[in-house]
Design an enzyme around this catalytic site. Structure first.
Site, PDB file in Angstrom:
ATOM      1  N   GLU A  78      16.886  -0.194  -0.841  1.00 46.21           N
ATOM      2  CA  GLU A  78      17.345  -1.193   0.145  1.00 46.21           C
ATOM      3  C   GLU A  78      18.764  -0.868   0.612  1.00 46.21           C
ATOM      4  O   GLU A  78      19.061  -0.928   1.815  1.00 46.21           O
ATOM      5  CB  GLU A  78      17.296  -2.575  -0.498  1.00 46.21           C
ATOM      6  CG  GLU A  78      17.781  -3.723   0.349  1.00 46.21           C
ATOM      7  CD  GLU A  78      17.808  -5.022  -0.444  1.00 46.21           C
ATOM      8  OE1 GLU A  78      18.848  -5.714  -0.428  1.00 46.21           O
ATOM      9  OE2 GLU A  78      16.789  -5.352  -1.093  1.00 46.21           O
ATOM     10  N   LYS A 125      12.496  -3.057  -9.853  1.00 49.01           N
ATOM     11  CA  LYS A 125      13.222  -3.898  -8.890  1.00 49.01           C
ATOM     12  C   LYS A 125      14.607  -3.319  -8.599  1.00 49.01           C
ATOM     13  O   LYS A 125      15.082  -3.364  -7.459  1.00 49.01           O
ATOM     14  CB  LYS A 125      13.352  -5.322  -9.453  1.00 49.01           C
ATOM     15  CG  LYS A 125      14.230  -6.277  -8.603  1.00 49.01           C
ATOM     16  CD  LYS A 125      13.731  -6.393  -7.170  1.00 49.01           C
ATOM     17  CE  LYS A 125      14.292  -7.603  -6.445  1.00 49.01           C
ATOM     18  NZ  LYS A 125      15.745  -7.701  -6.402  1.00 49.01           N
ATOM     19  N   SER A 158      11.450  -9.939  -5.214  1.00 47.01           N
ATOM     20  CA  SER A 158      12.130  -9.537  -3.986  1.00 47.01           C
ATOM     21  C   SER A 158      11.564 -10.266  -2.782  1.00 47.01           C
ATOM     22  O   SER A 158      10.364 -10.514  -2.691  1.00 47.01           O
ATOM     23  CB  SER A 158      11.990  -8.029  -3.765  1.00 47.01           C
ATOM     24  OG  SER A 158      12.607  -7.659  -2.552  1.00 47.01           O
ATOM     25  N   HIS A 192      14.126  -0.523  -6.234  1.00 46.53           N
ATOM     26  CA  HIS A 192      13.848  -1.162  -4.937  1.00 46.53           C
ATOM     27  C   HIS A 192      15.163  -1.521  -4.252  1.00 46.53           C
ATOM     28  O   HIS A 192      15.359  -1.244  -3.060  1.00 46.53           O
ATOM     29  CB  HIS A 192      13.002  -2.426  -5.147  1.00 46.53           C
ATOM     30  CG  HIS A 192      12.987  -3.362  -3.976  1.00 46.53           C
ATOM     31  ND1 HIS A 192      14.058  -4.184  -3.662  1.00 46.53           N
ATOM     32  CD2 HIS A 192      12.030  -3.625  -3.033  1.00 46.53           C
ATOM     33  CE1 HIS A 192      13.772  -4.885  -2.588  1.00 46.53           C
ATOM     34  NE2 HIS A 192      12.550  -4.574  -2.191  1.00 46.53           N
ATOM     35  N   ASN A 193      16.070  -2.130  -4.985  1.00 46.31           N
ATOM     36  CA  ASN A 193      17.346  -2.543  -4.396  1.00 46.31           C
ATOM     37  C   ASN A 193      18.193  -1.335  -3.997  1.00 46.31           C
ATOM     38  O   ASN A 193      18.915  -1.378  -2.995  1.00 46.31           O
ATOM     39  CB  ASN A 193      18.118  -3.431  -5.371  1.00 46.31           C
ATOM     40  CG  ASN A 193      17.561  -4.839  -5.437  1.00 46.31           C
ATOM     41  OD1 ASN A 193      16.408  -5.075  -5.087  1.00 46.31           O
ATOM     42  ND2 ASN A 193      18.359  -5.778  -5.902  1.00 46.31           N
TER      43      ASN A 193
END
Length: 470
Positions: free
Chosen positions: A190, A183, A129, A186-187
């Site tokens: 986001e 990940k 990222s 995480h997105n």
């Protein structure tokens, strides 16, 4: 000829920048792209004079790597990754490592790792990222795979990752798909962060009508406090950019139709499968979907009734402060939901996810990097088995401090007819999670009425059914 420390396949923006990052940290890198002209152009321009070895075939690429060979794939997720793996396996040996650094679905990574394991080749699914700048200067990296694979790639990854307070933003996440799962979440966070910022913008725009310059000042002020983060920082900068043709702020000329690549949907879908409430992130995904219905929205705007909105007469400073507090509180909810999902996935897949490590590596390099991740790190250091971030004393105190303003901001949005789905969903999650008793008792009665689904009682143990029409 000196053999290369690592090789990278796929010279799009992220791939090129990762290669340059690796080379700048002292590693010799072999590169390959399925279109030879791309490799040659890179070698002749950005990579000229560097310890970067262009190769024209995969055979040449693999032959240029020192053992154990480390080949990193940076191609589009899905079938292209499978195709590259299929071509690499016959060329590699037991102990070598294949790394997928793209945004692959974690279950695809699990499948690939299982299929490759009998060959003795290690497979790593690594979340990366930070976008173009992060890839070049230091991303946050979330590798998953065997301990042996981590021992092979860790020294390189920890050196090229972003560094915060002397700590590399890279830790081993766990086996098989753990890295890509982290990940993905995480997105998802986001998505939530970005939507919440957009709703803050929308409420202020509908009430006090700031100019682009005033928006810049508001976000700049927020970025100096607890909301300090990469996304607030770039939002502050966005309001300073003018269109050279019209002189208008660029942001005001951009079509309100958002795109997405799928990681947000994956996050929400798996949360639903596991029974984890993810309302803030789900609202953010839905907001992007409804934004894509531009023509329908334009038509509906002419036909559907709007509320009788009166000009906002409240205090300007108060609404700015209220929206700021609503943004902060809702952001806490988004992170709390994301970490709850990680906790459930760790239990489901028997992954040894370390939430303190995850908060640590998200402090730098990545898109959701923010000052308050230090507080999340501290919360998990103090209570490693914390069930929900909202229960950590620091966050409980923040919610107590911001709650009144949070509610005021949401009520103002409703009165002004401004859609604030993520603010509203975050507040609803907070009110639901803190409620000792919810109206699900009536829901269970309904289910038992039409489907004999049974229910439990508050006054005695057991399972019960009522003949509602008797």
């Amino acid at each position: 000829m000196k053999l290369c420390d690592i090789g990278l396949i796929g010279l799009a923006v992220m791939g090129e920048n990762l290669v340059l990052n690796m080379e700048s940290k002292g590693f010799t890198v072999a590169v390959f792209n399925r279109t030879p002209e791309v490799t040659e152009r890179f070698a002749a321009n950005r990579a000229k004079g560097m310890q970067i070895v262009p190769t024209r075939t995969l055979q040449e690429f693999v032959a240029s790597l020192q053992r154990p060979r480390k080949a990193m794939i940076m191609v589009k997720a899905g079938a292209p990754v499978d195709a590259v793996i299929e071509q690499l396996i016959p060329l590699m040996e037991p102990g070598d490592v294949i790394i997928d650094g793209g945004n692959s679905l974690w279950s695809d990574t699990q499948r690939r790792e299982k299929a490759i394991a009998p060959t003795g080749i290690h497979y790593v699914g690594c979340g990366v990222s930070g976008g173009e700048e992060g890839a070049l200067k230091g991303p946050a990296m979330m590798p998953g795979g065997s301990q042996k694979s981590w021992e092979a790639v860790g020294p390189i990854f920890r050196k090229i990752a972003a560094q915060v307070e002397g700590e590399p933003c890279c830790r081993h996440m766990g086996p098989d798909g753990a890295g890509h799962y982290v990940k993905m979440v995480h997105n998802g966070i986001e998505y939530g962060d970005m939507q919440l910022i957009c709703e803050a913008y929308a409420i202020l725009k509908a009430t006090i009508h700031p100019t682009a310059e005033e928006f810049h000042a508001i976000f700049a002020d927020w970025n100096r406090g607890e909301l300090n983060s990469y996304l607030i920082d770039i939002t502050e900068k966005i309001f300073t950019k003018k269109d050279p043709e019209t002189g208008a702020a660029i942001v005001d000329l951009i079509l309100d139709k958002a795109g997405q690549k799928g990681t947000g949907k994956w996050t929400v879908n798996h949360a639903v499968e596991m029974g984890v409430p993810l309302s803030t992130i789900a609202s953010a995904v839905e907001a992007r979907i409804i934004s894509s219905l531009k023509e329908e929205r334009v038509a509906a705007n002419r036909l559907l009734p709007a509320p009788a909105v009166k000009p906002f007469t409240g205090d300007r400073a108060k609404i700015i402060e209220a929206v700021r507090d609503a943004l902060y509180a809702s952001k806490l909810i988004s992170y709390a939901q994301g970490f709850s999902q990680l906790r459930s996935a760790a239990a489901l897949y028997n992954w040894p996810l370390n939430f303190c490590d995850i908060a640590t590596i998200w402090r730098g390099g990545c898109i959701i990097r923010a000052q308050f991740l230090n507080r999340i790190k501290e919360a998990y250091e103090t209570t490693p088995d914390l069930k929900n971030l909202l229960l950590a004393p620091y966050f409980t105190a923040i919610l107590a401090q911001t709650q009144a303003n949070w509610r005021y901001a949401v009520v103002t949005a409703i009165e002004q007819g401004v859609a604030a789905p993520a603010f509203s969903a975050s507040l609803a999650y907070f009110d639901s999670y803190r409620s000792e008793r919810l109206p699900a008792n009536l829901l269970q009665a309904q289910r038992d009425f039409f489907g004999a689904h049974t229910y439990e009682r508050v006054d005695k143990p057991g399972t019960f059914h009522t003949e509602w029409l008797a």
